[in-house]
Design a protein around this motif. Structure first.
Motif, PDB file in Angstrom:
ATOM      1  N   ILE A  62       0.943  -1.167  -0.072  1.00 58.47           N
ATOM      2  CA  ILE A  62      -0.039  -0.020   0.109  1.00 58.47           C
ATOM      3  C   ILE A  62       1.081   1.347  -0.145  1.00 58.47           C
ATOM      4  CG2 ILE A  62      -1.690   1.383   1.300  1.00 58.47           C
ATOM      5  CD1 ILE A  62      -2.855  -1.356   2.047  1.00 58.47           C
ATOM      6  N   MET A  63       0.704   2.000  -0.895  1.00 54.25           N
ATOM      7  CA  MET A  63       1.516   3.095  -1.110  1.00 54.25           C
ATOM      8  C   MET A  63       0.878   4.538  -0.951  1.00 54.25           C
ATOM      9  SD  MET A  63       3.796   3.757  -4.676  1.00 54.25           S
ATOM     10  CE  MET A  63       5.227   3.188  -4.517  1.00 54.25           C
ATOM     11  N   PHE A  64       1.520   5.712  -0.527  1.00 56.30           N
ATOM     12  CA  PHE A  64       1.149   6.884  -0.354  1.00 56.30           C
ATOM     13  C   PHE A  64       2.130   7.785  -0.741  1.00 56.30           C
ATOM     14  CE2 PHE A  64       2.768   8.441   3.445  1.00 56.30           C
ATOM     15  CZ  PHE A  64       3.202   7.446   4.265  1.00 56.30           C
ATOM     16  N   ASP A  65       1.895   8.947  -0.830  1.00 56.41           N
ATOM     17  CA  ASP A  65       2.688  10.327  -1.382  1.00 56.41           C
ATOM     18  C   ASP A  65       2.885  10.846  -0.096  1.00 56.41           C
ATOM     19  OD1 ASP A  65       3.640  12.649  -2.296  1.00 56.41           O
ATOM     20  OD2 ASP A  65       2.438  12.850  -3.924  1.00 56.41           O
ATOM     21  N   VAL A  66       4.143  11.117   0.346  1.00 60.03           N
ATOM     22  CA  VAL A  66       4.659  11.589   1.560  1.00 60.03           C
ATOM     23  C   VAL A  66       4.324  13.361   1.687  1.00 60.03           C
ATOM     24  CG1 VAL A  66       6.488  10.017   2.438  1.00 60.03           C
ATOM     25  CG2 VAL A  66       6.942  12.024   0.901  1.00 60.03           C
ATOM     26  N   THR A  67       3.797  13.727   0.375  1.00 61.96           N
ATOM     27  CA  THR A  67       3.820  15.148   0.103  1.00 61.96           C
ATOM     28  C   THR A  67       2.237  15.473   0.310  1.00 61.96           C
ATOM     29  OG1 THR A  67       3.799  15.205  -2.207  1.00 61.96           O
ATOM     30  CG2 THR A  67       5.851  15.520  -1.126  1.00 61.96           C
ATOM     31  N   LEU A  98       3.801  -1.181   3.578  1.00 61.54           N
ATOM     32  CA  LEU A  98       3.448   0.515   3.742  1.00 61.54           C
ATOM     33  C   LEU A  98       4.659   1.186   3.046  1.00 61.54           C
ATOM     34  CD1 LEU A  98       1.119   2.575   4.096  1.00 61.54           C
ATOM     35  CD2 LEU A  98       2.151   2.813   6.347  1.00 61.54           C
ATOM     36  N   LEU A  99       4.198   1.637   1.932  1.00 56.85           N
ATOM     37  CA  LEU A  99       5.600   2.513   1.286  1.00 56.85           C
ATOM     38  C   LEU A  99       5.101   3.898   1.382  1.00 56.85           C
ATOM     39  CD1 LEU A  99       6.924   0.201  -1.772  1.00 56.85           C
ATOM     40  CD2 LEU A  99       7.342   0.401   0.716  1.00 56.85           C
ATOM     41  N   ALA A 100       6.046   4.590   2.022  1.00 55.87           N
ATOM     42  CA  ALA A 100       6.060   6.239   1.933  1.00 55.87           C
ATOM     43  C   ALA A 100       6.755   6.608   0.804  1.00 55.87           C
ATOM     44  CB  ALA A 100       6.562   6.603   3.210  1.00 55.87           C
ATOM     45  N   ASN A 101       6.033   6.706  -0.336  1.00 64.12           N
ATOM     46  CA  ASN A 101       6.710   7.247  -1.459  1.00 64.12           C
ATOM     47  C   ASN A 101       7.080   8.563  -1.669  1.00 64.12           C
ATOM     48  OD1 ASN A 101       8.199   6.226  -4.029  1.00 64.12           O
ATOM     49  ND2 ASN A 101       6.364   6.873  -5.199  1.00 64.12           N
ATOM     50  N   LYS A 102       7.946   9.086  -2.680  1.00 59.95           N
ATOM     51  CA  LYS A 102       8.167  10.343  -3.095  1.00 59.95           C
ATOM     52  C   LYS A 102       9.058  11.043  -1.880  1.00 59.95           C
ATOM     53  CE  LYS A 102       4.386  10.742  -6.314  1.00 59.95           C
ATOM     54  NZ  LYS A 102       3.487  11.759  -6.983  1.00 59.95           N
ATOM     55  N   SER A 103       9.901  10.057  -1.517  1.00 54.91           N
ATOM     56  CA  SER A 103      10.610  10.575  -0.167  1.00 54.91           C
ATOM     57  C   SER A 103      11.669  11.655  -0.645  1.00 54.91           C
ATOM     58  CB  SER A 103      11.338   9.392   0.371  1.00 54.91           C
ATOM     59  OG  SER A 103      12.310   9.022  -0.604  1.00 54.91           O
ATOM     60  N   ASP A 104      12.001  11.821  -1.996  1.00 59.43           N
ATOM     61  CA  ASP A 104      12.795  12.839  -2.610  1.00 59.43           C
ATOM     62  C   ASP A 104      12.373  14.191  -2.571  1.00 59.43           C
ATOM     63  OD1 ASP A 104      11.792  13.132  -5.668  1.00 59.43           O
ATOM     64  OD2 ASP A 104      11.349  11.233  -4.614  1.00 59.43           O
ATOM     65  N   LEU A 105      11.055  14.172  -2.312  1.00 58.39           N
ATOM     66  CA  LEU A 105      10.297  15.616  -2.410  1.00 58.39           C
ATOM     67  C   LEU A 105      10.227  16.039  -1.126  1.00 58.39           C
ATOM     68  CD1 LEU A 105       7.540  15.114  -5.071  1.00 58.39           C
ATOM     69  CD2 LEU A 105       9.595  16.047  -5.436  1.00 58.39           C
ATOM     70  N   SER A 106      10.130  17.186  -0.811  1.00 62.59           N
ATOM     71  CA  SER A 106       9.792  18.159   0.279  1.00 62.59           C
ATOM     72  C   SER A 106       9.120  19.223   0.079  1.00 62.59           C
ATOM     73  CB  SER A 106      11.015  18.609   0.936  1.00 62.59           C
ATOM     74  OG  SER A 106      11.994  19.440   0.330  1.00 62.59           O
ATOM     75  N   PRO A 107       8.282  19.763   1.121  1.00 60.81           N
ATOM     76  CA  PRO A 107       8.282  19.035   2.251  1.00 60.81           C
ATOM     77  C   PRO A 107       7.202  17.758   2.601  1.00 60.81           C
ATOM     78  CG  PRO A 107       6.668  21.020   2.555  1.00 60.81           C
ATOM     79  CD  PRO A 107       7.353  20.979   0.955  1.00 60.81           C
ATOM     80  N   TRP A 108       7.689  17.105   3.400  1.00 58.20           N
ATOM     81  CA  TRP A 108       6.784  16.115   3.863  1.00 58.20           C
ATOM     82  C   TRP A 108       5.502  16.430   4.326  1.00 58.20           C
ATOM     83  CZ3 TRP A 108       9.025  10.588   5.564  1.00 58.20           C
ATOM     84  CH2 TRP A 108      10.113  10.313   4.452  1.00 58.20           C
ATOM     85  N   ALA A 109       4.252  15.901   4.191  1.00 56.59           N
ATOM     86  CA  ALA A 109       2.781  16.385   4.767  1.00 56.59           C
ATOM     87  C   ALA A 109       2.901  15.596   5.920  1.00 56.59           C
ATOM     88  CB  ALA A 109       1.813  16.086   3.661  1.00 56.59           C
ATOM     89  N   PHE A 124       0.494  -3.331   9.557  1.00 56.95           N
ATOM     90  CA  PHE A 124       1.523  -3.554   8.470  1.00 56.95           C
ATOM     91  C   PHE A 124       2.439  -4.380   8.933  1.00 56.95           C
ATOM     92  CE2 PHE A 124      -0.988   0.136   6.956  1.00 56.95           C
ATOM     93  CZ  PHE A 124      -0.816  -0.278   5.561  1.00 56.95           C
ATOM     94  N   ILE A 125       3.045  -5.251   7.992  1.00 56.82           N
ATOM     95  CA  ILE A 125       4.436  -5.918   8.248  1.00 56.82           C
ATOM     96  C   ILE A 125       5.592  -4.890   8.667  1.00 56.82           C
ATOM     97  CG2 ILE A 125       3.837  -8.065   7.345  1.00 56.82           C
ATOM     98  CD1 ILE A 125       5.830  -7.550   5.342  1.00 56.82           C
ATOM     99  N   GLY A 126       5.235  -3.872   8.081  1.00 59.47           N
ATOM    100  CA  GLY A 126       6.407  -2.655   8.231  1.00 59.47           C
ATOM    101  C   GLY A 126       6.138  -1.546   7.204  1.00 59.47           C
ATOM    102  N   TRP A 127       7.015  -0.706   7.496  1.00 64.70           N
ATOM    103  CA  TRP A 127       7.043   0.405   6.507  1.00 64.70           C
ATOM    104  C   TRP A 127       8.339   0.825   6.009  1.00 64.70           C
ATOM    105  CZ3 TRP A 127       8.417   5.459   6.898  1.00 64.70           C
ATOM    106  CH2 TRP A 127       8.805   5.866   8.223  1.00 64.70           C
ATOM    107  N   THR A 128       8.529   1.609   4.919  1.00 61.99           N
ATOM    108  CA  THR A 128       9.539   2.365   4.891  1.00 61.99           C
ATOM    109  C   THR A 128       9.483   3.550   3.680  1.00 61.99           C
ATOM    110  OG1 THR A 128      11.881   2.004   4.027  1.00 61.99           O
ATOM    111  CG2 THR A 128      10.280   0.806   2.710  1.00 61.99           C
ATOM    112  N   GLU A 129      10.344   4.236   3.656  1.00 61.43           N
ATOM    113  CA  GLU A 129      10.071   5.472   2.666  1.00 61.43           C
ATOM    114  C   GLU A 129      10.802   4.863   1.451  1.00 61.43           C
ATOM    115  OE1 GLU A 129      12.458   5.433   4.920  1.00 61.43           O
ATOM    116  OE2 GLU A 129      14.113   6.998   4.551  1.00 61.43           O
ATOM    117  N   THR A 130      10.385   5.128   0.340  1.00 58.79           N
ATOM    118  CA  THR A 130      10.793   4.905  -1.144  1.00 58.79           C
ATOM    119  C   THR A 130      10.900   6.289  -1.908  1.00 58.79           C
ATOM    120  OG1 THR A 130       8.666   4.538  -1.885  1.00 58.79           O
ATOM    121  CG2 THR A 130      10.180   2.560  -1.059  1.00 58.79           C
TER     122      THR A 130
END
Ligand code: GDP
Ligand code: MG
Length: 180
Positions: A62-67, A98-109, A124-130
């Motif tokens: 399950i993916m979301f956009d950190v911004t 859980l994937l927190a995608n677009k970690s290259d962008l800022s600011p994070w929301a 979730f079994i875990g999460w990471t930023e991607t």
């Protein structure tokens, strides 16, 4: 001794434009296109998927956009929808990353603490930023998922070796990753 092939179905869900198609392209072809045009342009709302689409999946992302905070909160709805429609043959919930995608962008929301709490509270079994764009954590995250799926196969009541000789050519022919 011998090697064994596995075929897993992995669901990639989340709101529109969070990077799902990009993830599949990155992981399967190691390519990224920022000019990629969304298949469902403008659609930003949670839509529950049919049971048929979820069927027989071994794991999910399950993916979301950190911004974008809305895509983060909607992750809960994706997870609940999924859990209500899908379990492993053992009855266990399907492992979900859980994937927190677009970690290259800022600011994070959203903050890391928020994501961490959310990940734990929602099973979730875990999460990471991607960053699919910068190819950050993509292979590593998928590796975690694959290890989990292989472990479930070994522990599960349906082991590949005890299943008999029938080879399902229909599923075997759709190898690799595909997406919307
Ligand atoms: P989908 O609707 O979830 O399949 O999202 P797409 O894969 O179509 O991506 C939507 C947009 O986000 C595209 O313009 C991508 O190039 C961009 N995108 C995807 N992943 C990333 C990322 O990690 N970082 C940045 N900056 N943009 C990304
Ligand atoms: Mg897409």
């Amino acid at each position: 001794m011998g090697s064994r092939d596995y075929l897993f179905k992995v669901l990639v869900v989340g709101d529109a434009a969070v990077g799902k198609t990009s993830l599949v392209q990155r992981y399967s072809q190691d390519s990224f296109s920022k000019h990629y045009k969304s298949t469902v342009g403008g659609q930003e709302r949670f839509t529950s998927m049919t049971r048929l689409y979820y069927r027989d999946a071994s794991a999910c992302v399950i993916m979301f956009d950190v911004t974008n905070a809305t895509t983060f909160s909607n992750s809960q709805r994706w997870k609940q929808d999924l859990d209500s429609k899908l379990t492993l043959p053992s009855g266990e919930p399907v492992p979900c990353l859980l994937l927190a995608n677009k970690s290259d962008l800022s600011p994070w929301a959203v903050t890391r603490d928020q994501i961490d709490r959310f990940s734990k509270e929602n099973g979730f079994i875990g999460w990471t930023e991607t960053s699919v764009k910068e190819n950050k954590n993509v292979n590593e995250a998928m590796r975690v998922l694959i290890e989990q799926m292989v472990a479930n196969t070994r522990e599960g009541s349906i082991s590949v070796s005890s299943q008999g000789d029938y080879i399902n050519l229909q599923t075997a022919s759709t190898s690799g990753w595909s997406c919307c």
